[in-house]
Write a protein that holds these residues in place. Structure first.
Motif, short mmCIF file in Angstrom:
data_model
loop_
_atom_site.label_atom_id
_atom_site.label_comp_id
_atom_site.label_asym_id
_atom_site.label_seq_id
_atom_site.Cartn_x
_atom_site.Cartn_y
_atom_site.Cartn_z
N HIS B 156 0.86 -1.19 0.00
CA HIS B 156 0.00 0.00 0.00
C HIS B 156 0.89 1.23 0.00
N PRO B 157 0.79 2.07 -1.01
CA PRO B 157 1.78 3.15 -1.14
C PRO B 157 1.70 4.19 -0.04
N GLU B 158 0.52 4.38 0.52
CA GLU B 158 0.36 5.47 1.50
C GLU B 158 0.83 5.05 2.90
N PHE B 159 0.85 3.75 3.16
CA PHE B 159 1.07 3.31 4.54
C PHE B 159 2.30 2.41 4.69
N ALA B 160 3.34 2.69 3.93
CA ALA B 160 4.56 1.90 4.01
C ALA B 160 5.61 2.54 4.91
N ASN B 161 5.32 3.76 5.35
CA ASN B 161 6.26 4.47 6.22
C ASN B 161 5.51 5.07 7.40
N ARG B 236 -4.76 6.60 8.12
CA ARG B 236 -4.38 7.95 7.71
C ARG B 236 -4.28 8.87 8.93
#
Lengths: 159, 563
Positions: B156-161, B236
């Motif tokens: 998931h691009p938004e929650f990898a960091n 988020r």
């Protein structure tokens, strides 16, 4: 300076500026958010295009008149700081921001694909990192499970 | 179980390719060690005390016999002939060579497995009830939703960091929570509302570690079709507002506690209203597609007569004990669920050898439709065994040294790797667990004491889940010496509670005696043999146990330096 924009290496036509005299001289300045908030009418009237540089702890709601901005640069103080990914997605999807969205700071090749999927289209790589190697990163995956800014359909609506 | 299609295969193949490139760019110096670390972690590769450790994902604990054989092969070929079952239903190899890792990943990919997101500050392996799909008390099988979440969370691009790691667990059994959902960053319980519709109760902010917290309800009823968008909103809010200045304050539980559940809920709902799109709604077609993979195996139509009772009362005492302790009821008449205990005297809890894995694969093929499940208590389950074949299966397990009759009993210990492997630990956990297992390894005693969990962590990071052990043991460092704190009263289930420290920390040569004294006092004061250890502790409080261990219930005497 060279940057990656829309998956191409280009010369940057914007300049990062801090003080007032630099600002006045630049055609396309990128000014700190605080500066923009303070004197945005002057800036927007004086320059062909205005960019703003947003610290990593700010949200889209902290950027007034964002539709009038040609560029929003989101700072990554550390490559592991993931706030900018959510901010970018909100700017693109919730605020329908269509200008340039640029990742600046500690930006690395192995972040580029996820950054792009969250809505960034321009990247200032961390100094010393090769840009051409970065271009390869965008095509490392041919399939995505999730919805992203390019395609709002998760894989289960495309399968 | 779920089978990859071309999309899933491409994603995993391309990931392996990507990692190969990242390793070579690390070796060329283009990536620094600091920058490589999160990449390596999100591919399951840890640096431990002596060597690299590779953690392989087992989505919701479910394995096919083919996969088990591959795991055995990897243990034999690339490691020292064993692997270690983890408390997140995963499996890890403690001695792989870095240069072998790409080959190991290729081997895994050949059986639709990977090591993706088994560590790092991202969404980790989704865990579930180990009796999912077969439990009598289950409202609905949670595994299709686990698989949908697995795919959603993978890259998931938004929650990898994220600020810190993020763990999600699901249960479909309202009566008994075997997935510890209240101790996860997000816990999901399949529930039915007043209108008879199925959905999720969503819990948030639970966790163990340095600051144990029981999760709170953020949404009482979430229609199923919204579960991905709602989880995105939780993530988020966490991604934007979770603390990043101190890794020990970075988990979502700290944010939820700081904001209060009402304000946290308000922010999530606000984000959800603004961000959910029609596209993110789960489709019936997708639920049907994924659910089809978890359709029941071809069960025979068998008489409902329970042979289990006959076995327990029969002549073979060993078999009787095993059936009583390790065999669990199944929703299909004539079938049983079997817990294969790998907790054997002299073996570190969770360790399983290559030959055992091969043998279990063969047993799974012959007795259980080729399926094996890893439990979060570091054991294995054969989920679909004909009750009529239990004694035959037990004879085979016994021959393999896997016939221990101790599921949920005193010697079914959970431990972290401790100071023997881990550079964070203050104290050794494995030798202590071995000592406890040795001290109490008498079946009559185990049966007499009944269901009790002992969980041991070698440091406050709590990988051994000591906070939720009925008896919890925590290794601490006291002036350079290994000491242990003894805690009582924890429970991971529907009656979730966090254990409390009994008194002053105990030295290595005191701790096992103390456990024995606590259990001795329990046997003296329980109201009946039906009153479990945990119930007695809750009924009488700590004083009788303090007297048993410290000779006094005087708070000052017993407390010592316990805080």
């Amino acid at each position: 300076m060279k940057i990656i924009r829309d998956r191409t290496i280009v010369d940057d036509d914007f300049v990062h500026v801090t003080d007032g005299s630099e600002q006045a001289a630049a055609t396309k300045p990128i000014v700190p958010l605080a500066e923009y908030v303070k004197s945005r009418e002057t800036l927007l009237a004086r320059h062909a295009a205005v960019g703003v540089r947003v610290p990593s702890d700010k949200l889209p709601s902290d950027i007034p008149d964002l539709q009038r901005l040609a560029l929003i640069a989101i700072e990554f103080p550390k490559f592991t700081d993931g706030r900018g990914y959510s901010v970018a997605r909100m700017l693109r999807q919730r605020h329908a921001y269509r200008g340039e969205l640029r990742a600046v700071g500690w930006v690395l090749r192995d972040q580029l694909l996820y950054l792009e999927r969250c809505g960034f289209n321009a990247f200032e790589m961390k100094p010393g990192k090769p840009l051409d190697s970065g271009l390869e990163a965008f095509s490392e995956f041919s399939v995505r499970y999730q919805a992203d800014v390019d395609d709002p359909r998760p894989l289960y609506r495309r399968r | 179980m779920y089978q990859y299609d071309d999309y899933d295969r491409r994603i995993i193949t391309e990931r392996a390719q990507q990692f190969r490139g990242q390793v070579s760019r690390r070796l060329s110096g283009e990536i620094t060690e600091e920058e490589f670390k999160p990449i390596r972690l999100q591919n399951g590769l840890y640096m431990q005390l002596h060597a690299y450790m590779l953690r392989v994902a087992i989505p919701y604990g479910l394995l096919s016999s083919t996969q088990v054989r591959k795991l055995a092969h990897i243990a034999r070929t690339y490691d020292r002939g064993y692997a270690h079952l983890t408390t997140r239903q995963n499996i890890q190899y403690n001695w792989p060579k870095l240069t072998d890792v790409p080959s190991i990943l290729d081997e895994l990919a050949s059986v639709e497995m990977h090591a993706v997101q088994t560590s790092g500050n991202c969404v980790r392996n989704i865990t579930a009830d180990h009796f999912a799909g077969i439990a009598r008390d289950e409202l609905e099988d949670p595994r299709p939703y686990c698989e949908i979440l697995r795919q959603w969370s993978t890259f998931h691009p938004e929650f990898a960091n994220l600020p810190r790691k993020f763990k999600i667990a699901i249960t479909g059994a309202p009566g008994e929570d075997r997935a510890a959902v209240r101790f996860h960053d997000i816990g999901l319980r399949i529930v039915e509302n007043a209108a008879g519709e199925r959905g999720f109760e969503v819990l948030v902010g639970g966790g163990l570690g340095r600051t144990p917290v029981i999760a709170e309800v953020v949404r009482e009823f979430l229609p199923k079709r919204h579960f991905l968008s709602f989880i995105e909103s939780i993530l988020r809010v966490y991604n934007l507002h979770g603390r990043r200045d101190n890794k020990f304050k970075a988990r979502i539980k700290i944010l939820v506690t700081a904001l209060g559940i009402a304000e946290f809920r308000r922010r999530v709902e606000e984000d959800w209203e603004a961000s959910r799109t029609p596209e993110l709604e789960l489709t019936d077609a997708e639920v049907a597609r994924v659910s089809a993979f978890f359709a029941p195996p071809p069960y025979e139509s068998l008489p409902a007569t329970d042979r289990v009772e006959g076995i327990v009362l029969g002549r073979d005492r060993e078999l009787g004990n095993w059936v009583r302790n390790n065999v669990f009821s199944h929703k299909v008449p004539g079938y049983s669920a079997v817990v294969v205990s790998v907790k054997k005297q002299g073996i570190p809890p969770g360790d399983v050898s290559d030959t055992q894995m091969d043998a279990i694969a063969s047993l799974a093929d012959r007795y259980s439709f080729g399926h094996v499940v890893v439990t979060h208590t570091q054991n294995l389950v054969l989920p679909d065994v004909k009750t009529a074949e239990l004694s035959k299966l037990h004879a085979e397990l016994r021959a393999l040294d896997l016939g221990e009759a101790n599921a949920n009993k005193l010697t079914d210990l959970i431990t972290c790797p401790g100071l023997d492997y881990c550079d964070l630990a203050n104290a050794r956990s494995i030798p202590l667990s071995l000592e406890i297992a040795e001290r109490f390894d008498r079946i009559d005693y185990l049966n007499d004491v009944g269901d009790v969990s002992i969980k041991i962590s070698g440091c406050i990071n709590a990988c051994g889940h000591h906070h939720v052990g009925n008896i919890g043991i925590l290794g601490i460092d006291k002036r350079g010496e290994e000491f242990y704190q003894l805690m009582l009263g924890g429970s991971p289930g529907n009656d979730a509670s966090i254990g409390k420290i009994l008194g002053r920390a105990l030295a290595q040569d005191e701790i096992v005696d103390a456990v024995e004294k606590v259990l001795g006092r329990y046997l003296e004061i329980r109201e009946s043999t039906d009153e479990r250890f945990l119930d007695t502790v809750r009924r009488v409080g700590f004083d009788p146990f303090k007297v048993a261990v410290y000779g006094t219930a005087d708070p000052l005497e017993a407390a010592g330096d316990a805080a």
